[in-house]
Design an enzyme around this catalytic site. Structure first.
Site, PDB file in Angstrom:
ATOM      1  N   HIS A 218      -1.076   4.574  -0.537  1.00 40.84           N
ATOM      2  CA  HIS A 218      -2.071   5.483   0.035  1.00 40.84           C
ATOM      3  C   HIS A 218      -1.708   6.959  -0.116  1.00 40.84           C
ATOM      4  O   HIS A 218      -1.761   7.729   0.847  1.00 40.84           O
ATOM      5  CB  HIS A 218      -2.300   5.156   1.512  1.00 40.84           C
ATOM      6  CG  HIS A 218      -3.197   3.976   1.730  1.00 40.84           C
ATOM      7  ND1 HIS A 218      -4.489   3.926   1.276  1.00 40.84           N
ATOM      8  CD2 HIS A 218      -2.977   2.775   2.343  1.00 40.84           C
ATOM      9  CE1 HIS A 218      -5.038   2.765   1.598  1.00 40.84           C
ATOM     10  NE2 HIS A 218      -4.130   2.041   2.230  1.00 40.84           N
TER      11      HIS A 218
ATOM     12  N   ARG B  29     -14.230  -6.260   8.602  1.00 42.75           N
ATOM     13  CA  ARG B  29     -14.185  -5.099   7.711  1.00 42.75           C
ATOM     14  C   ARG B  29     -15.555  -4.842   7.071  1.00 42.75           C
ATOM     15  O   ARG B  29     -15.818  -3.741   6.592  1.00 42.75           O
ATOM     16  CB  ARG B  29     -13.165  -5.324   6.594  1.00 42.75           C
ATOM     17  CG  ARG B  29     -11.707  -5.427   7.028  1.00 42.75           C
ATOM     18  CD  ARG B  29     -10.857  -5.704   5.812  1.00 42.75           C
ATOM     19  NE  ARG B  29      -9.441  -5.923   6.091  1.00 42.75           N
ATOM     20  CZ  ARG B  29      -8.511  -4.973   6.094  1.00 42.75           C
ATOM     21  NH1 ARG B  29      -8.867  -3.724   5.880  1.00 42.75           N
ATOM     22  NH2 ARG B  29      -7.250  -5.257   6.317  1.00 42.75           N
TER      23      ARG B  29
ATOM     24  N   ASP C  69      -4.018  -0.115  -3.611  1.00 43.54           N
ATOM     25  CA  ASP C  69      -4.196   0.960  -2.631  1.00 43.54           C
ATOM     26  C   ASP C  69      -3.212   2.096  -2.873  1.00 43.54           C
ATOM     27  O   ASP C  69      -2.335   2.400  -2.059  1.00 43.54           O
ATOM     28  CB  ASP C  69      -4.084   0.421  -1.196  1.00 43.54           C
ATOM     29  CG  ASP C  69      -5.397  -0.188  -0.723  1.00 43.54           C
ATOM     30  OD1 ASP C  69      -6.289  -0.414  -1.570  1.00 43.54           O
ATOM     31  OD2 ASP C  69      -5.538  -0.453   0.481  1.00 43.54           O
TER      32      ASP C  69
ATOM     33  N   HIS D 216      -2.618  -4.693   1.845  1.00 48.70           N
ATOM     34  CA  HIS D 216      -3.937  -4.510   2.449  1.00 48.70           C
ATOM     35  C   HIS D 216      -3.946  -4.242   3.940  1.00 48.70           C
ATOM     36  O   HIS D 216      -4.868  -3.600   4.439  1.00 48.70           O
ATOM     37  CB  HIS D 216      -4.794  -5.743   2.130  1.00 48.70           C
ATOM     38  CG  HIS D 216      -6.252  -5.601   2.426  1.00 48.70           C
ATOM     39  ND1 HIS D 216      -6.965  -4.458   2.146  1.00 48.70           N
ATOM     40  CD2 HIS D 216      -7.151  -6.471   2.985  1.00 48.70           C
ATOM     41  CE1 HIS D 216      -8.223  -4.637   2.484  1.00 48.70           C
ATOM     42  NE2 HIS D 216      -8.360  -5.842   3.001  1.00 48.70           N
TER      43      HIS D 216
ATOM     44  N   ASP E 254       0.828  -1.210   0.000  1.00 51.33           N
ATOM     45  CA  ASP E 254       0.000   0.000   0.000  1.00 51.33           C
ATOM     46  C   ASP E 254       0.864   1.263   0.000  1.00 51.33           C
ATOM     47  O   ASP E 254       1.839   1.361   0.756  1.00 51.33           O
ATOM     48  CB  ASP E 254      -0.891   0.031   1.240  1.00 51.33           C
ATOM     49  CG  ASP E 254      -1.929  -1.085   1.263  1.00 51.33           C
ATOM     50  OD1 ASP E 254      -1.683  -2.144   0.663  1.00 51.33           O
ATOM     51  OD2 ASP E 254      -2.977  -0.889   1.897  1.00 51.33           O
TER      52      ASP E 254
ATOM     53  N   ASN F 234      -8.538  -2.487  -2.689  1.00 55.05           N
ATOM     54  CA  ASN F 234      -9.901  -2.141  -2.289  1.00 55.05           C
ATOM     55  C   ASN F 234     -10.140  -0.635  -2.269  1.00 55.05           C
ATOM     56  O   ASN F 234     -11.298  -0.189  -2.274  1.00 55.05           O
ATOM     57  CB  ASN F 234     -10.227  -2.745  -0.914  1.00 55.05           C
ATOM     58  CG  ASN F 234      -9.382  -2.177   0.196  1.00 55.05           C
ATOM     59  OD1 ASN F 234      -8.149  -2.206   0.134  1.00 55.05           O
ATOM     60  ND2 ASN F 234     -10.008  -1.648   1.242  1.00 55.05           N
ATOM     61  N   HIS F 235      -9.078   0.169  -2.265  1.00 55.21           N
ATOM     62  CA  HIS F 235      -9.255   1.617  -2.359  1.00 55.21           C
ATOM     63  C   HIS F 235      -9.360   2.091  -3.803  1.00 55.21           C
ATOM     64  O   HIS F 235      -9.589   3.279  -4.033  1.00 55.21           O
ATOM     65  CB  HIS F 235      -8.137   2.347  -1.617  1.00 55.21           C
ATOM     66  CG  HIS F 235      -8.354   2.378  -0.143  1.00 55.21           C
ATOM     67  ND1 HIS F 235      -8.908   3.441   0.518  1.00 55.21           N
ATOM     68  CD2 HIS F 235      -8.133   1.435   0.806  1.00 55.21           C
ATOM     69  CE1 HIS F 235      -8.996   3.174   1.813  1.00 55.21           C
ATOM     70  NE2 HIS F 235      -8.524   1.954   2.005  1.00 55.21           N
TER      71      HIS F 235
ATOM     72  N   ASP G  23      -6.179   7.563  -1.305  1.00 54.41           N
ATOM     73  CA  ASP G  23      -6.878   7.759  -0.030  1.00 54.41           C
ATOM     74  C   ASP G  23      -5.915   7.959   1.125  1.00 54.41           C
ATOM     75  O   ASP G  23      -4.866   7.324   1.219  1.00 54.41           O
ATOM     76  CB  ASP G  23      -7.819   6.594   0.293  1.00 54.41           C
ATOM     77  CG  ASP G  23      -9.115   6.647  -0.521  1.00 54.41           C
ATOM     78  OD1 ASP G  23      -9.455   7.729  -1.015  1.00 54.41           O
ATOM     79  OD2 ASP G  23      -9.775   5.602  -0.648  1.00 54.41           O
ATOM     80  N   ARG G  24      -6.337   8.868   2.001  1.00 57.19           N
ATOM     81  CA  ARG G  24      -5.625   9.191   3.235  1.00 57.19           C
ATOM     82  C   ARG G  24      -4.372  10.035   3.019  1.00 57.19           C
ATOM     83  O   ARG G  24      -4.128  10.968   3.763  1.00 57.19           O
ATOM     84  CB  ARG G  24      -5.268   7.923   4.024  1.00 57.19           C
ATOM     85  CG  ARG G  24      -6.481   7.193   4.555  1.00 57.19           C
ATOM     86  CD  ARG G  24      -7.221   8.024   5.572  1.00 57.19           C
ATOM     87  NE  ARG G  24      -8.421   7.363   6.049  1.00 57.19           N
ATOM     88  CZ  ARG G  24      -9.265   7.914   6.920  1.00 57.19           C
ATOM     89  NH1 ARG G  24      -9.038   9.117   7.392  1.00 57.19           N
ATOM     90  NH2 ARG G  24     -10.345   7.273   7.302  1.00 57.19           N
TER      91      ARG G  24
ATOM     92  N   HIS H 210      -4.063  -8.211  -3.835  1.00 57.60           N
ATOM     93  CA  HIS H 210      -4.099  -7.122  -2.866  1.00 57.60           C
ATOM     94  C   HIS H 210      -4.529  -7.606  -1.492  1.00 57.60           C
ATOM     95  O   HIS H 210      -3.834  -7.407  -0.492  1.00 57.60           O
ATOM     96  CB  HIS H 210      -5.036  -6.003  -3.303  1.00 57.60           C
ATOM     97  CG  HIS H 210      -5.155  -4.937  -2.251  1.00 57.60           C
ATOM     98  ND1 HIS H 210      -4.121  -4.077  -1.962  1.00 57.60           N
ATOM     99  CD2 HIS H 210      -6.151  -4.635  -1.369  1.00 57.60           C
ATOM    100  CE1 HIS H 210      -4.471  -3.277  -0.965  1.00 57.60           C
ATOM    101  NE2 HIS H 210      -5.695  -3.599  -0.584  1.00 57.60           N
TER     102      HIS H 210
END
Length: 348
Positions: free
Chosen positions: A96, A253, A122, A280, A94, A154-155, A125-126, A204
């Site tokens: 991110h 989750r 991923d 992940h 990841d 998943n992002h 995000d963030r 992932h």
């Protein structure tokens, strides 16, 4: 935009856009007509890359973004849903939106001309630089299609990145929802997994109760999220409690499963693979082995949400030799983790 809970291609030479006709740019994911004047050259692309490396924002115009996304989508669409790759290759967890960590990865792994990279999802995000991370990776993919590989996390789902920062970043930079929509249209064409040297399965999230055979990862594209198998590949995690007797249990989750050591052993035997490498999950040292060293988790974003974790990447060479490269990286001063609520999802 709210959710209750975050739920081998053939050789292609580096592409030149200087003489590409507009007719080849228009495509199904392009929300509006792209004029010939909107095309860009490789010099333009290298200018964006250099600006991103200097941590500049708003480096690409919206018309150029359309062209970039369309060309990236065409490349991903030409790849199999399950990539078949050869070592040596670097695996990256990841990111991110943490551009400083992406730059650290390339510093550690070396020049893209001479090295292959597989990113395990991923990208957004963030982090403060989600848009820049994706623009940089798409640009590198276009220039070095046989050295840069990306699979979906998943992002890279609309329902996730509409809530955890990427949508807002796109609106801030381009002032139109079309930009966010274009990025996600490309994400829907990303491969879902990879096999390295026929022995290492990369994904992932993890295993799917609905896909016991790796070769069944061949879903049609664009891939939406109404398929249980796709969701599980992106969301599942390995169990870490050896006392749990169940082979599969629903994940806290909200999507995917936790799978047991017994499932890992059976899956590896039935598919004739040695190791599963996935991303992940935040792990404090940047990497973590589970299930009798059959499952390796990589997380490449350091100090994620201010949690002072290391990052790590892995290099796979001949005979399935795996070298873990962990690192620390100072967070840029523009990142204020106090502004980001820490959810249990991010620390499990």
């Amino acid at each position: 935009r709210h959710m209750s809970k975050e739920r081998g291609i053939p050789f292609i030479p580096p592409l030149s856009f200087e003489s590409l006709p507009a007719s080849e740019i228009n495509g199904p994911m392009t929300p509006s007509h792209i004029k010939a004047g909107d095309l860009y050259t490789l010099d333009d692309m290298n200018l964006w890359i250099n600006k991103i490396k200097q941590k500049q924002k708003k480096v690409i115009s919206f018309p150029h973004l359309k062209t970039l996304c369309h060309q990236a989508q065409n490349l991903f669409a030409s790849e199999n849903r399950l990539l078949e790759l050869c070592s040596p290759i670097y695996l990256v967890g990841d990111i991110h939106g943490q551009l400083h960590d992406l730059m650290k990865v390339f510093e550690l792994g070396g020049n893209i001309n001479d090295n292959k990279y597989l990113f395990l999802g991923d990208y957004v995000d963030r982090g403060y630089y989600s848009v820049e991370v994706v623009v940089l990776l798409f640009s590198y993919k276009i220039q070095y299609p046989n050295n840069i590989y990306m699979i979906r996390g998943n992002h890279e789902l609309r329902k996730t990145n509409s809530f955890y920062g990427f949508y807002d970043s796109c609106m801030e930079q381009f002032n139109t929802e079309e930009a966010w929509d274009m990025f996600n249209s490309v994400f829907e064409y990303l491969p879902l997994g990879a096999i390295i040297d026929d022995k290492v399965f990369c994904v992932h999230g993890g295993l799917s109760v609905h896909i016991p055979n790796i070769r069944d990862i061949n879903f049609e594209r664009p891939s939406t999220v109404d398929n249980d198998g796709v969701i599980e590949l992106l969301w599942s995690d390995p169990m870490t409690d050896a006392k749990v007797k169940r082979k599969w249990t629903k994940s806290e989750r909200g999507h995917g499963y936790l799978w047991s050591n017994a499932v890992t052993q059976t899956y590896c035997e039935n598919n004739n693979i040695d190791i599963i490498i996935r991303a992940h999950q935040l792990v404090r040292d940047g990497y973590e082995w589970n299930h009798n060293n059959k499952v390796l988790t990589l997380f490449s974003a350091t100090n994620y949400l201010g949690l002072q974790n290391k990052g790590a990447i892995a290099k796979i060479t001949a005979n399935i030799n795996i070298e873990i490269i962990d690192y620390e990286n100072e967070s840029p001063t523009e990142i204020d983790h106090n502004d980001i609520p820490v959810l249990t999802y991010f620390v499990q």
